[in-house]
Design a protein around this motif. Structure first.
Motif, short mmCIF file in Angstrom:
data_model
loop_
_atom_site.label_atom_id
_atom_site.label_comp_id
_atom_site.label_asym_id
_atom_site.label_seq_id
_atom_site.Cartn_x
_atom_site.Cartn_y
_atom_site.Cartn_z
N GLY A 28 0.83 -1.20 0.00
CA GLY A 28 0.00 0.00 0.00
C GLY A 28 0.86 1.25 0.00
N LYS A 29 0.31 2.33 -0.55
CA LYS A 29 1.03 3.61 -0.52
C LYS A 29 0.05 4.72 -0.20
N ILE A 30 0.50 5.64 0.62
CA ILE A 30 -0.30 6.84 0.89
C ILE A 30 -0.29 7.73 -0.36
N VAL A 38 2.23 9.89 -8.52
CA VAL A 38 1.51 9.58 -9.75
C VAL A 38 2.45 9.55 -10.97
N PRO A 39 3.33 10.55 -11.13
CA PRO A 39 4.28 10.43 -12.26
C PRO A 39 5.15 9.17 -12.16
N THR A 40 5.55 8.81 -10.94
CA THR A 40 6.39 7.62 -10.79
C THR A 40 5.62 6.37 -11.21
N GLY A 73 0.68 19.73 9.25
CA GLY A 73 -0.11 18.50 9.05
C GLY A 73 0.12 17.89 7.69
N PRO A 74 -0.29 16.65 7.50
CA PRO A 74 0.02 15.91 6.27
C PRO A 74 -0.65 16.46 5.01
N LEU A 75 -1.63 17.33 5.14
CA LEU A 75 -2.24 17.86 3.92
C LEU A 75 -1.98 19.36 3.75
N PHE A 112 3.82 19.35 2.05
CA PHE A 112 5.09 19.43 2.78
C PHE A 112 5.49 18.04 3.26
N CYS A 113 4.55 17.35 3.93
CA CYS A 113 4.89 16.03 4.47
C CYS A 113 5.16 15.02 3.35
N GLY A 114 4.44 15.16 2.23
CA GLY A 114 4.68 14.28 1.09
C GLY A 114 6.11 14.42 0.60
N LEU A 116 8.67 15.23 2.41
CA LEU A 116 9.57 14.59 3.36
C LEU A 116 9.49 13.08 3.26
N ALA A 117 8.27 12.55 3.00
CA ALA A 117 8.11 11.10 2.88
C ALA A 117 8.76 10.59 1.60
N HIS A 118 8.67 11.41 0.55
CA HIS A 118 9.23 11.01 -0.75
C HIS A 118 10.76 11.10 -0.73
N ALA A 190 13.24 27.53 -14.53
CA ALA A 190 12.40 27.85 -13.39
C ALA A 190 11.57 26.62 -13.06
N GLY A 191 11.52 26.25 -11.79
CA GLY A 191 10.65 25.16 -11.36
C GLY A 191 11.28 23.78 -11.42
N ASP A 192 12.45 23.65 -12.02
CA ASP A 192 13.11 22.35 -12.03
C ASP A 192 13.67 22.01 -10.66
C1 LIG Z 1 7.32 18.81 -12.74
C2 LIG Z 1 7.58 18.65 -11.26
C3 LIG Z 1 8.56 19.44 -10.69
C4 LIG Z 1 8.82 19.30 -9.33
N1 LIG Z 1 9.78 20.11 -8.78
C5 LIG Z 1 10.02 20.02 -7.47
C6 LIG Z 1 10.99 20.84 -6.85
O1 LIG Z 1 11.61 21.70 -7.50
N2 LIG Z 1 11.23 20.68 -5.54
C7 LIG Z 1 10.54 19.74 -4.79
O2 LIG Z 1 10.79 19.64 -3.59
N3 LIG Z 1 9.61 18.96 -5.33
C8 LIG Z 1 9.33 19.08 -6.65
N4 LIG Z 1 8.38 18.25 -7.18
C9 LIG Z 1 7.73 17.24 -6.32
C10 LIG Z 1 6.55 17.83 -5.57
O3 LIG Z 1 7.00 18.78 -4.66
C11 LIG Z 1 5.77 16.75 -4.82
O4 LIG Z 1 4.57 17.37 -4.48
C12 LIG Z 1 6.39 16.21 -3.57
O5 LIG Z 1 7.67 15.65 -3.80
C13 LIG Z 1 5.56 15.05 -2.96
O6 LIG Z 1 4.46 15.54 -2.29
P1 LIG Z 1 3.02 14.96 -2.59
O7 LIG Z 1 2.11 15.46 -1.53
O8 LIG Z 1 2.66 15.32 -3.98
O9 LIG Z 1 3.22 13.40 -2.38
P2 LIG Z 1 2.73 12.15 -3.19
O10 LIG Z 1 3.17 12.24 -4.60
O11 LIG Z 1 1.29 11.92 -2.96
O12 LIG Z 1 3.53 11.03 -2.44
C14 LIG Z 1 4.93 10.90 -2.55
C15 LIG Z 1 5.42 9.74 -1.69
O13 LIG Z 1 5.30 10.05 -0.32
C16 LIG Z 1 4.39 9.16 0.33
N5 LIG Z 1 3.63 9.96 1.25
C17 LIG Z 1 3.04 11.16 1.00
N6 LIG Z 1 2.50 11.66 2.12
C18 LIG Z 1 2.75 10.77 3.10
C19 LIG Z 1 2.46 10.74 4.49
N7 LIG Z 1 1.82 11.74 5.09
N8 LIG Z 1 2.88 9.67 5.20
C20 LIG Z 1 3.54 8.66 4.62
N9 LIG Z 1 3.84 8.65 3.31
C21 LIG Z 1 3.46 9.69 2.56
C22 LIG Z 1 3.60 8.54 -0.77
O14 LIG Z 1 3.13 7.27 -0.39
C23 LIG Z 1 4.61 8.47 -1.88
O15 LIG Z 1 5.46 7.39 -1.69
C24 LIG Z 1 8.10 18.38 -8.53
C25 LIG Z 1 7.11 17.59 -9.12
C26 LIG Z 1 6.84 17.72 -10.47
C27 LIG Z 1 5.78 16.87 -11.07
#
Ligand SMILES: Cc1cc2nc3c(=O)[nH]c(=O)nc-3n(C[C@H](O)[C@H](O)[C@H](O)COP(=O)(O)OP(=O)(O)OC[C@H]3O[C@@H](n4cnc5c(N)ncnc54)[C@H](O)[C@@H]3O)c2cc1C
Lengths: 286, 768
Positions: A28-30, A38-40, A73-75, A112-114, A116-118, A190-192
């Protein structure tokens, strides 16, 4: 570039989410903002059999100052931090960095938490968490633990989080007015994701001498790293252009850079030198 | 009222802006999804392809199924061309990572991808030839038995007096340059939808393509089917830039599926496929040697041009398109007394090359314009003065490769640009910045752009299929609207607007009464397409001719109805006029069709005419100026100012012309600084997503200033010249010159594009 099949759960409470994690553990994955997951999955580099979508759980999108710490918080989405979420250096630093995270549509969803988890090595939030000493509160069905940022990052995309655990909160110290925080990163568009970034935090005593110093580097190794020798070199004296330059040079030499076809190791060191100096100078300029 | 020359908003845009465009994927509802299995190896022998247990309704197609299907094998009858055959699906060997080797059909794209993953491919990898250096290495593996030594094109031009020019020279300037490999990266990747019509047995292929008629001819020949049983439709197409000219294996396979299985089959390419397996370009090394007199006069030029053209030869232009364009056009806008050159295309285990906006000329201009700056530095002359001394000023001028340069404004455009750039003020800023440790630079690129060329130019290349002309059918409906059917196939160039403007003036009609119909082989005359900056010139010329014929018919009919002499009749404001008397064109149209007993003796029962146009070609010209700041610590380049003085002859619609310049310059900036396809030494692509292959975003593109000049071409019917590629041609050279100027205190010289920050840092580090 289409996701492999998966089952989808949308728990309505944290307890329900933890129960699902306990039951489905490894497979399972959060799903938080989905901006990395989703991209992964579309590239089929991740194939979770189940997604546990926490977006319908009420009350998780908080971000508040409490007991000298900023509790996230996680959201809580990236976009939330574009304007300072709290007065003082911590809120300002987060705002400085937020604009560098991806693009506006991604910032409105990603959390933010995503991040850190990622644990992308070039995540701004991860680098700041390490620099400021974040605490990460982790829940699992019937259990809770607090992991300091220093023990969180293990390797590329790998953290101390166990498969049945939820990152329930990240907290950062709310630094006082005697702290000077700096941020600089380099990317090609920008944004990379950054090719290198530096987060710096200096506490100045009444005489203007550096009493505490933290320097973290992101995007240059498998995890964010602390440039401890560089930080230590600044202690006990007033910062000068030369001392900042020297600290930057120490930072540039003090780590094993990741290399790839577009970024050779010596270029990564060049960038660390430049970003560290600019972050330090920027923090003291204001 | 003159419609031509006005900044009319494009009639194409509202639907696109509202999201109401119809691209291939929008039309695919109900079709079965096709997923191509692509080679994971650059080189290897196929031992077996084993299907998993297929779910009901799913299919796996391999090369073994394609009995009787031909190979894609374009011809070139000159320049030591070796024709190599590209199978639709290979049976024996794979030649690049990404080459389609099988197709999976399923109900949905997701399911097709699941099945494709489960197919067992047994391929024995072999040693790969990836770079130009690999291909030329003695003893290197040979890709195709037909091309020993991997040389697929080897063209030479030798002028006997070239050596004498070098013997006489006061100064010889010599250097090599390298251009990284690029992908045109259209917003919409490739897409195809083949649908079988049960009633007629015909197949309609809807495809995101630039040359629908050619695609139809090519596919029908490969599949051995009646061309009349195939209709090709190019609906809204989200950019092509040359990449979508080619006949790719995916399309005949879709048509084969639709015929064999009497159904609809759709393939929507994903970005990863587009980046690794559509078509690449610009992977070149040039070695230049130029002879100058002490006063800066260019005496002679030698060029050795090497182009990595990948595993196969693109149809119909062939893999000769890049090296031969460079061979023919190296003299550029300069007076060059003598020229010797050799141009080779090399086969490698990489994605095949195809034309991309500018075709070699971005590299040629990079070479020539670096040459001018280097020569000026070597001779201690002002680079502007050196260019002015050598630019062609008398027209027509015949180049050493036999091209005729028509009336143009090479020196005038340079002067306008230099004036607008205010170089003295810039030098003062540059000085001041250097004192603060900041590095500003200014770079120029002067060039001409060969456009609007018809069959003679393509025939001179010795092509087996000679494109060039365009045919236009024009007709007035009984209600008085005009339909213009063109063989060309615009996909973003705004031809629907511009051609309506042209026809409107010839017919005295409002452009809103004119419909331009394109992109459908059932509804348009045979023609070539939109590429090579030819639409406005060639489709425009044919439209003008056809409209004139229709106008003559209308005048004759009006003369009868107004009882006047045909010569005295003029068309304006939707009516035919003889003095004060007039009759609406709608009335003439109605009478011709419905009261033909009164008028049919004047030329028939309808108001339909056909015209074709096949010009020799014309050269537009431009001068680009880039002002940059280079961050010497990070190697980052920021463009502070970008100025284009463009002379494309008579402008049909300056708004559209501006858009062409903007888009071209953006791609040129990408070429100069950002985009590069990279391969690992084993032939594995390293830039398979837009996180690694870096098209610019809006943030990386500066405001682009444009000054238009209008030197009308005596060589074209409309006086217009093409300008579709110029932006992409000049920008890389201007930026490379600007970076070199900025970093002149370090003695840094840009000889490789893209000038990535890592490369710039390495140059600075090594220079120090
Ligand atoms: C084009 C593009 C450019 C980007 N550029 C940057 C950048 O410059 N800098 C940057 O920091 N990021 C960048 N990102 C990544 C972006 O910030 C993501 O939002 C972030 O890395 C993950 O957060 P999320 O909430 O989207 O997590 P998700 O994609 O939903 O989840 C990511 C992982 O974390 C896990 N997870 C998420 N939340 C929790 C939780 N609360 N507890 C346990 N596990 C959890 C999920 O299961 C998954 O494995 C980029 C993304 C894209 C598509």
């Amino acid at each position: 570039m289409k996701c492999p099949p998966f089952d989808y759960h949308a728990p309505r409470s944290q307890a329900e989410a933890l129960a699902l994690l306990a039951r489905h553990g490894e497979e399972g994955k959060i799903l938080a903002g989905g901006q990395s997951l989703v991209p992964t999955m579309a590239f089929r580099l991740a194939r979770p059999a189940r997604l546990i979508d926490i977006n319908r759980i009420a009350g998780l999108d908080y971000c508040r100052a409490e007991g000298g710490r900023l509790r996230i918080g996680p959201l809580a989405r990236h976009a939330r931090f574009e304007r300072p979420v709290a007065p003082g250096p911590t809120g300002r630093l987060l705002a400085r960095a937020a604009e560098h995270i991806a693009h506006a549509p991604i910032r409105t969803r990603g959390t933010f938490c995503g991040s850190l988890a990622h644990a992308d090595p070039a995540s701004e939030w991860c680098c700041i968490a390490l620099a400021l000493g974040a605490d990460l509160r982790v829940l699992r069905e019937g259990g809770e633990r607090l992991v300091p940022a220093a023990g969180w990052f293990q390797s590329v995309f790998t953290t101390a989080l166990a498969p049945d655990e939820l990152l329930a909160e990240a907290s950062l110290p709310l630094l006082g007015p005697d702290w000077r925080c700096g941020f600089a990163e380099f990317n090609r568009r920008a944004g990379d994701f950054a090719l290198a970034m530096a987060v710096t935090a200096l506490r100045l005593d009444a005489a203007g001498h550096v009493a505490e110093a933290r320097i973290a580097l992101g995007g240059v190794a498998g995890t964010p790293i602390l440039a401890e020798a560089a930080a230590a070199s600044l202690l006990g004296a007033s910062p000068t252009p030369d001392s900042l330059r020297a600290a930057a040079a120490i930072a540039a030499e003090g780590f094993e850079p990741t290399e790839d076809a577009q970024v050779p190791a010596d270029y990564r060191r060049d960038l660390v030198r430049a970003m560290t100096r600019r972050a330090l100078e920027g923090s003291l300029a204001a | 009222m003159n419609w031509t020359g006005r900044r009319l908003p494009r009639t194409e845009d509202p639907a696109l802006l509202r999201g109401e465009g119809a691209f291939t994927a929008d039309l695919a509802a109900g079709a079965r999804a096709v997923r191509f299995l692509r080679s994971p190896f650059a080189a290897g022998r196929i031992l077996s392809i084993a299907a998993p247990d297929l779910p009901p309704g799913a299919l796996l197609v391999t090369g073994a199924d394609l009995e009787g299907v031909g190979a894609i094998r374009p011809e070139l009858f000159r320049f030591n061309y070796r024709a190599i055959a590209q199978p639709v699906l290979p049976r024996e060997r794979v030649h690049f990572v990404g080459q389609p080797i099988a197709a999976v059909v399923a109900a949905t794209p997701e399911e097709a991808e699941d099945i494709a993953e489960a197919v067992l491919l047994d391929i024995e990898p072999e040693e790969a030839v990836v770079t130009i250096e690999d291909a030329l290495r003695p003893g290197a593996p040979t890709l195709h038995a037909e091309a020993p030594g991997n040389v697929v094109v080897d063209g030479t031009i030798r002028h006997p007096d070239c050596e004498a020019a070098f013997a006489r020279a006061d100064r010889i300037v010599e250097f090599s340059l390298r251009s990284g490999r690029q992908n045109a990266t259209p917003l919409e990747a490739r897409a195809g939808l083949a649908a079988h019509d049960r009633a007629t047995g015909r197949i309609r292929l809807t495809a995101s393509c630039q040359m629908p008629h050619m695609l139809r001819t090519g596919i029908a020949a490969l599949l051995g089917m009646a061309e009349a049983d195939l209709q090709v439709v190019a609906p809204d197409v989200g950019g092509g830039f040359g990449q979508k000219m080619a006949l790719f294996p995916e399309y005949p396979l879709l048509v084969w599926l639709a015929r064999r299985h009497r159904g609809s089959f759709c393939w929507i390419e994903d970005r990863n496929e587009n980046l690794i397996a559509s078509a690449h370009s610009r992977d070149q090394i040039h070695h230049l040697r130029a002879a100058f007199a002490a006063d800066g006069t260019l005496l002679g030029l030698e060029a050795d041009i090497l182009a990595n053209t990948g595993a196969f030869s693109c149809y119909p232009t062939t893999c000769g398109v890049e090296p031969l364009m460079a061979l023919a056009e190296y003299p550029g806008p300069y007076r060059l007394p003598t020229y010797s050159a050799r141009a080779r295309a090399l086969a490698t285990h990489t994605c095949p090359a195809a034309p991309y906006r500018g075709v070699s000329r971005p590299v040629v201009t990079f070479g020539l314009e670096r040459l001018m700056d280097r020569a000026a530095a070597a001779l201690g002359l002002d680079p502007v003065a050196l260019r002015r001394r050598n630019l062609v000023t008398e027209f027509p001028h015949v180049t050493p490769t036999g091209l005729t340069l028509d009336q143009a404004s090479y020196v005038e455009a340079l002067d306008r640009a230099v004036e607008a750039a205010d170089i003295p003020a810039f030098r003062a800023r540059q000085e001041a910045a250097r004192r603060e440790g900041r590095y500003l630079g200014l770079g120029l690129a002067v060039f001409n752009e060969r456009t609007g060329y018809g069959t003679p130019a393509f025939a001179a290349r010795g092509m087996g299929i000679v494109p060039g002309y365009e045919v236009v059918d024009i007709a007035m409906t009984p209600a008085g609207e005009v339909e213009v059917r063109i063989g060309a196939s615009p996909h973003g160039q705004g031809l629907r607007t511009a051609l309506a403007q042209l026809a409107a003036d010839r017919l005295g009609l409002d452009p809103s009464r004119i419909r331009v119909i394109h992109g459908d082989t059932d509804r348009t005359p045979y023609g070539w397409g939109s590429f090579a900056s030819r639409g406005a010139v060639i489709a425009g010329g044919a439209t003008q001719l056809a409209a004139d014929k229709l106008a003559a018919r209308l005048r004759r009919a009006a003369a009868r109805l107004l009882q006047a002499e045909p010569d005295s009749v003029t068309l304006r404001d939707g009516a035919a006029w003889a003095g004060e008397a007039s009759i609406p064109l709608t009335e003439i149209a109605r009478r011709v069709h419905q009261r033909s007993e009164q008028l049919s003796d004047l030329g028939g029962f309808n108001l339909a005419e056909t015209a074709s146009y096949d010009p020799g070609g014309t050269f537009s010209n431009a001068c680009h100026v880039a002002e940059v700041e280079v961050d010497a610590e990070t190697g980052h380049v920021r463009i502070l100012r970008f100025l284009v003085v463009e002379d494309a002859g008579r402008l049909l619609n300056p708004l559209i012309a501006d858009g062409q310049v903007h888009g071209g310059v953006a791609q040129g900036i990408a070429n100069a600084l950002l985009e590069e396809v990279l391969y690992a030494p084993d032939g594995n692509p390293l830039t398979g997503s837009l996180a690694d292959y870096l098209p610019p975003s809006a943030a990386e593109i500066p405001h682009i200033e444009i000054i238009h000049m209008e030197t009308e071409s005596p060589e074209t019917l409309t006086g217009a010249k093409g300008l579709g590629e110029g932006g992409a041609i000049g920008a890389p050279a201007a930026i490379a010159n600007a970076i070199s100027d900025a970093l002149s205190p370090f003695g840094v010289d840009i000889a490789e594009l893209p000038a990535t920050p890592a490369r710039i840092r390495a140059l600075i580090r090594n220079a120090r």
